[in-house]
Design a protein around this motif. Structure first.
Motif, PDB file in Angstrom:
ATOM      1  N   GLN A  73       0.366  -1.030   0.236  1.00 29.81           N
ATOM      2  CA  GLN A  73       0.362  -0.060   0.132  1.00 29.81           C
ATOM      3  C   GLN A  73       1.155   1.312   0.227  1.00 29.81           C
ATOM      4  N   LEU A  74       1.950   1.331   0.714  1.00 32.62           N
ATOM      5  CA  LEU A  74       2.607   2.474   0.676  1.00 32.62           C
ATOM      6  C   LEU A  74       3.832   2.616  -0.489  1.00 32.62           C
ATOM      7  N   ARG A  75       3.899   1.632  -1.700  1.00 35.15           N
ATOM      8  CA  ARG A  75       4.410   2.068  -2.739  1.00 35.15           C
ATOM      9  C   ARG A  75       3.527   2.820  -3.230  1.00 35.15           C
ATOM     10  N   GLN A  76       2.001   2.876  -3.264  1.00 32.12           N
ATOM     11  CA  GLN A  76       1.106   3.070  -4.140  1.00 32.12           C
ATOM     12  C   GLN A  76       0.947   5.278  -4.185  1.00 32.12           C
ATOM     13  N   HIS A  77       2.205   5.039  -2.915  1.00 34.85           N
ATOM     14  CA  HIS A  77       2.267   6.546  -2.180  1.00 34.85           C
ATOM     15  C   HIS A  77       1.076   7.555  -1.789  1.00 34.85           C
ATOM     16  N   PRO A  78       0.064   6.094  -0.971  1.00 36.08           N
ATOM     17  CA  PRO A  78      -1.591   7.320  -0.260  1.00 36.08           C
ATOM     18  C   PRO A  78      -0.760   8.772  -0.038  1.00 36.08           C
ATOM     19  N   ARG A  79      -2.011   9.396   0.205  1.00 38.09           N
ATOM     20  CA  ARG A  79      -1.611  10.912   0.689  1.00 38.09           C
ATOM     21  C   ARG A  79      -2.562  11.154   1.859  1.00 38.09           C
ATOM     22  N   ASP A  80      -3.095   9.958   2.108  1.00 36.88           N
ATOM     23  CA  ASP A  80      -4.170  10.168   3.828  1.00 36.88           C
ATOM     24  C   ASP A  80      -2.786  10.524   5.384  1.00 36.88           C
ATOM     25  N   SER A  81      -2.842  11.964   5.401  1.00 38.72           N
ATOM     26  CA  SER A  81      -2.549  11.652   6.589  1.00 38.72           C
ATOM     27  C   SER A  81      -2.712  10.614   7.769  1.00 38.72           C
ATOM     28  N   LYS A  82      -3.924  10.412   7.945  1.00 38.65           N
ATOM     29  CA  LYS A  82      -4.419   9.838   9.423  1.00 38.65           C
ATOM     30  C   LYS A  82      -3.624   8.445   9.144  1.00 38.65           C
TER      31      LYS A  82
END
Length: 141
Positions: A64-73
């Motif tokens: 999931q982190l490789r997809q660069h999520p932008r949700d800070s929570k």
């Protein structure tokens, strides 16, 4: 140096050392079950009904982190959960040689623990870098 300044420095140093001692004592008294319960407190990372192993969930979070999520929570939950997993690995290693250690209930190889530690550290670094990118007002290169 004035005596009052020296006394103040000694007091600050003693307070800091007491805080470190108390934190280390609390950390050493944590049970593996308590740490797993703390993981379940972050439903965005480890859901209550999720029955996958911690190692499997770490691999999913890495993807999931490789997809660069932008949700800070979500990123903060990943960061905190990876820290709890590191504490859990330390607990397993600390109690592994004892008579009533975790290895008797569920044998875990040192290679598997090393792999989990590497994944958890990678998650912490990636989540922190993504959090910084989210906080920057300009696009990161």
């Amino acid at each position: 140096m004035p005596l009052s300044f020296q006394l103040m420095l000694v007091g600050i140093l003693l307070a800091y050392l007491w805080h470190c001692w108390r934190s280390m004592r609390r950390r050493n008294r944590q049970s593996p079950e308590g740490l797993v319960a703390r993981l379940r407190d972050y439903p965005r990372a480890f859901a209550q009904e999720d029955r996958s192993t911690i190692a499997e969930r770490l691999a999913e979070i890495t993807e999931q982190l490789r997809q660069h999520p932008r949700d800070s929570k979500i990123l903060w939950a990943f960061f905190r959960c990876a820290g709890i997993v590191l504490e859990l690995i330390d607990c397993v290693e600390r109690n592994g040689s004892s008579e009533h250690g975790l290895h008797e209930r569920a044998p875990i190889g040192s290679a598997r623990l090393g792999s989990m530690r590497k994944d958890a550290m990678q998650i912490r670094v990636s989540a922190l870098a993504s959090l910084v990118k989210c906080a920057l007002p300009w696009p990161a290169i």
